[in-house]
Write a protein that holds these residues in place. Structure first.
Motif, PDB file in Angstrom:
ATOM      1  N   LEU A 278       0.831  -1.204   0.000  1.00  0.00           N
ATOM      2  CA  LEU A 278       0.000   0.000   0.000  1.00  0.00           C
ATOM      3  C   LEU A 278       0.863   1.250   0.000  1.00  0.00           C
ATOM      4  O   LEU A 278       0.537   2.249  -0.662  1.00  0.00           O
ATOM      5  CB  LEU A 278      -0.936  -0.014   1.211  1.00  0.00           C
ATOM      6  CG  LEU A 278      -1.866   1.198   1.369  1.00  0.00           C
ATOM      7  CD1 LEU A 278      -2.730   1.388   0.135  1.00  0.00           C
ATOM      8  CD2 LEU A 278      -2.724   1.057   2.627  1.00  0.00           C
ATOM      9  N   THR A 279       1.975   1.231   0.730  1.00  0.00           N
ATOM     10  CA  THR A 279       2.884   2.382   0.752  1.00  0.00           C
ATOM     11  C   THR A 279       3.416   2.683  -0.643  1.00  0.00           C
ATOM     12  O   THR A 279       3.411   3.837  -1.100  1.00  0.00           O
ATOM     13  CB  THR A 279       4.055   2.115   1.707  1.00  0.00           C
ATOM     14  OG1 THR A 279       3.572   1.973   3.041  1.00  0.00           O
ATOM     15  CG2 THR A 279       5.076   3.241   1.655  1.00  0.00           C
ATOM     16  N   VAL A 334      -2.397  -1.804  -5.695  1.00  0.00           N
ATOM     17  CA  VAL A 334      -1.848  -2.628  -4.606  1.00  0.00           C
ATOM     18  C   VAL A 334      -1.511  -4.037  -5.090  1.00  0.00           C
ATOM     19  O   VAL A 334      -0.381  -4.509  -4.895  1.00  0.00           O
ATOM     20  CB  VAL A 334      -2.802  -2.647  -3.399  1.00  0.00           C
ATOM     21  CG1 VAL A 334      -2.334  -3.685  -2.371  1.00  0.00           C
ATOM     22  CG2 VAL A 334      -2.858  -1.269  -2.752  1.00  0.00           C
ATOM     23  N   PRO A 335      -2.431  -4.771  -5.736  1.00  0.00           N
ATOM     24  CA  PRO A 335      -2.044  -6.112  -6.213  1.00  0.00           C
ATOM     25  C   PRO A 335      -0.968  -6.074  -7.302  1.00  0.00           C
ATOM     26  O   PRO A 335      -0.137  -6.988  -7.389  1.00  0.00           O
ATOM     27  CB  PRO A 335      -3.364  -6.708  -6.738  1.00  0.00           C
ATOM     28  CG  PRO A 335      -4.282  -5.553  -6.915  1.00  0.00           C
ATOM     29  CD  PRO A 335      -3.881  -4.512  -5.934  1.00  0.00           C
ATOM     30  N   GLY A 360      11.249   8.174  -7.997  1.00  0.00           N
ATOM     31  CA  GLY A 360      11.938   8.112  -6.710  1.00  0.00           C
ATOM     32  C   GLY A 360      11.810   6.709  -6.151  1.00  0.00           C
ATOM     33  O   GLY A 360      11.881   5.734  -6.908  1.00  0.00           O
ATOM     34  N   TYR A 361      11.592   6.604  -4.862  1.00  0.00           N
ATOM     35  CA  TYR A 361      11.442   5.271  -4.282  1.00  0.00           C
ATOM     36  C   TYR A 361      10.501   5.319  -3.093  1.00  0.00           C
ATOM     37  O   TYR A 361      10.197   6.383  -2.541  1.00  0.00           O
ATOM     38  CB  TYR A 361      12.794   4.673  -3.890  1.00  0.00           C
ATOM     39  CG  TYR A 361      13.377   5.151  -2.572  1.00  0.00           C
ATOM     40  CD1 TYR A 361      13.169   4.439  -1.391  1.00  0.00           C
ATOM     41  CD2 TYR A 361      14.153   6.301  -2.509  1.00  0.00           C
ATOM     42  CE1 TYR A 361      13.711   4.855  -0.197  1.00  0.00           C
ATOM     43  CE2 TYR A 361      14.710   6.722  -1.316  1.00  0.00           C
ATOM     44  CZ  TYR A 361      14.483   6.001  -0.157  1.00  0.00           C
ATOM     45  OH  TYR A 361      15.019   6.428   1.032  1.00  0.00           O
ATOM     46  N   ALA A 362      10.041   4.127  -2.695  1.00  0.00           N
ATOM     47  CA  ALA A 362       9.149   4.003  -1.544  1.00  0.00           C
ATOM     48  C   ALA A 362       9.436   2.698  -0.839  1.00  0.00           C
ATOM     49  O   ALA A 362       9.765   1.680  -1.468  1.00  0.00           O
ATOM     50  CB  ALA A 362       7.684   4.056  -1.986  1.00  0.00           C
ATOM     51  N   THR A 363       9.294   2.710   0.483  1.00  0.00           N
ATOM     52  CA  THR A 363       9.528   1.501   1.259  1.00  0.00           C
ATOM     53  C   THR A 363       8.814   1.598   2.601  1.00  0.00           C
ATOM     54  O   THR A 363       8.314   2.673   2.981  1.00  0.00           O
ATOM     55  CB  THR A 363      11.040   1.264   1.470  1.00  0.00           C
ATOM     56  OG1 THR A 363      11.247  -0.050   1.993  1.00  0.00           O
ATOM     57  CG2 THR A 363      11.626   2.280   2.426  1.00  0.00           C
ATOM     58  N   ALA A 395      10.300  10.713  -2.422  1.00  0.00           N
ATOM     59  CA  ALA A 395      10.576   9.446  -1.756  1.00  0.00           C
ATOM     60  C   ALA A 395       9.653   9.333  -0.555  1.00  0.00           C
ATOM     61  O   ALA A 395       9.297  10.342   0.069  1.00  0.00           O
ATOM     62  CB  ALA A 395      12.036   9.365  -1.317  1.00  0.00           C
ATOM     63  N   CYS A 396       9.287   8.093  -0.239  1.00  0.00           N
ATOM     64  CA  CYS A 396       8.397   7.849   0.892  1.00  0.00           C
ATOM     65  C   CYS A 396       8.935   6.695   1.726  1.00  0.00           C
ATOM     66  O   CYS A 396       9.325   5.655   1.192  1.00  0.00           O
ATOM     67  CB  CYS A 396       6.985   7.510   0.402  1.00  0.00           C
ATOM     68  SG  CYS A 396       5.838   7.030   1.726  1.00  0.00           S
ATOM     69  N   LEU A 397       8.976   6.907   3.027  1.00  0.00           N
ATOM     70  CA  LEU A 397       9.324   5.844   3.967  1.00  0.00           C
ATOM     71  C   LEU A 397       8.233   5.807   5.025  1.00  0.00           C
ATOM     72  O   LEU A 397       8.060   6.773   5.772  1.00  0.00           O
ATOM     73  CB  LEU A 397      10.694   6.113   4.604  1.00  0.00           C
ATOM     74  CG  LEU A 397      11.312   4.962   5.419  1.00  0.00           C
ATOM     75  CD1 LEU A 397      12.823   5.164   5.531  1.00  0.00           C
ATOM     76  CD2 LEU A 397      10.726   4.851   6.815  1.00  0.00           C
TER      77      LEU A 397
END
Length: 436
Positions: A278-279, A334-335, A360-363, A395-397
């Motif tokens: 989801l993130t 999401v899937p 960017g990136y997400a985690t 970016a998202c964390l």
């Protein structure tokens, strides 16, 4: 008692990219902020007990070798730099007090990101803490550490040593055995090389195995890497004089959103994924919102195949690229994210990320559901702030702690962060009936 042993540990070639030049060094500084009950961190007159906080970090650091190591080059830079012990920490340099009281406001979080901690000295242990008094009475412990020390999972392990699951006014006991275990830095660079060679040779099974291992990588590649190390000081000087760092390390701003973890986890499950999926999906949706002309949108997603055998590897992260249609709803994202990430985890072969078209990136990381304490101070919430490629747009964390999930976002200042956060809030909004 016998004298402490001289110790040195070469960083891996894969980790050298984090310190390849001054731009990479500054870009790869990660941060996390612990928002804690401020009462136990004050003296009788109500002031922040900076001396007590420093004393606690000094004691704890003996149980975290990475906090008492600095990087040292080898002679002629023949190898990667090495971690060497530092017996005497200058706590006044590593743990500082912010000079003013700041608002406890999720819309004013620059202090929490570590960007205002000041420059990090590459000649010292690569971490620092800034103690910030908030107008709510809480205190923020803004922790920074360099990515070359380790990835987010390694950083969480450090955090578990620095904090405890029970409140305690007592400082951790440091025995002479533990002090000796840290070791001392070799007296010369040749001493570092000797220790490194013996460690490498001990992992080989005879001369033939050692010969094969050395020539496993092309000699020209080794030569290029050595040349890069030799010219690194000159390259950093050129970067400083040309102003390249100011052009590449563009200004950024940040926000965070905090939500209840359990209903979000149930929401993600019903969508066909996890909080991690989801993130990533929410960040993809936000990236599409700020650039509605795109047909597809991509992000990098850090993945790890770490096992018990890799527990002591500082960095064990590789990147997978996730690409989705820009107009896809969250129910499809999401899937789709889950399928692509799982495929990357299961495929251990080297993956080509293709053209640099990602935003960017997400985690997502978790610090568990058990409340933790810094001394006697309850840690009420945790925010983690991403570090990465300076070319990234956002970016998202997201980080879960206890019953809460903090979704932390950093973007270029030219990006509409209000639009990004509105999109993130919509993606994490739990439909009626799911929360129960």
């Amino acid at each position: 008692m016998t004298a402490p042993e001289a110790k040195a540990e070469l960083i891996r070639t894969l980790d050298e990219k984090f310190v390849a030049n001054s731009i990479a060094f500054d870009a790869m500084i990660a941060a996390a902020a612990l928002l804690v009950d401020g009462g136990p961190l004050r003296t009788a007159d109500g002031a922040i007990d900076l001396a007590g906080i420093r004393a606690r970090f000094e004691a704890v650091s003996w149980h975290v070798p990475a906090m008492r190591q600095r990087l040292a080059p080898t002679p002629l830079r023949l190898t990667t730099p090495a971690w060497v012990p530092v017996a005497d920490l200058d706590l006044a340099r590593h743990v500082t007090l912010h000079p003013t009281i700041e608002p406890d406001d999720p819309d004013r979080v620059e202090l929490l990101t570590g960007r205002l901690n000041g420059p990090m000295d590459p000649a010292r242990p690569l971490w620092d803490m800034r103690i910030v008094e908030l107008d709510s009475g809480r205190v923020a412990i803004v922790a920074r550490y360099h990515h070359v020390i380790g990835d987010a999972l390694f950083g969480l392990r450090i955090g578990e040593v620095v904090t405890g699951t029970e409140p305690s006014p007592d400082l951790p006991v440091v025995t002479e055995v533990e002090r000796a275990a840290l070791g001392v830095a070799p007296r010369t660079g040749l001493g570092i090389l000797a220790i490194a060679f013996h460690a490498w040779r001990a992992q080989r099974h005879g001369f033939r195995d050692a010969w094969h291992e050395y020539w496993r990588k092309p000699f020209t590649r080794r030569l290029r890497r050595w040349g890069g190390r030799v010219i690194r000081p000159l390259k950093n000087l050129a970067i400083e004089r040309s102003g390249e760092a100011a052009r590449v390390l563009v200004p950024r701003h940040s926000r965070y959103l905090e939500v209840d973890l359990r209903p979000v986890a149930k929401h993600a499950y019903r969508l066909g994924g996890t909080v991690h999926d989801l993130t990533v999906a929410a960040t993809l949706r936000a990236a599409a919102a700020v650039d509605p002309t795109r047909e597809t949108v991509s992000l990098l997603v850090p993945i790890s195949r770490r096992t018990a055998a890799d527990a002591n590897v500082r960095n064990h992260i590789s990147m997978a690229k996730v690409t989705v249609p820009a107009d896809a709803p969250i129910e499809e994202l999401v899937p789709a994210v889950r399928a692509q990430v799982q495929a990357a985890v299961q495929d251990a072969s080297r993956r080509d990320l293709g053209d640099r078209d990602w935003s960017g990136y997400a985690t997502f990381v978790t610090w568990g559901g058990t409340p933790r304490y810094f001394g006697e101070a309850l840690i009420e919430s945790v925010t983690g702030w991403p570090a990465g490629d300076p070319r990234d747009d956002l970016a998202c964390l997201s980080c879960s702690y206890g019953t809460r999930l903090a979704i932390c976002v950093t973007t270029r200042t030219t990006t509409d962060i209000d639009l990004v956060m509105a999109s993130m809030a919509e993606s994490f909004a739990v439909p009626v009936g799911v929360a129960g």
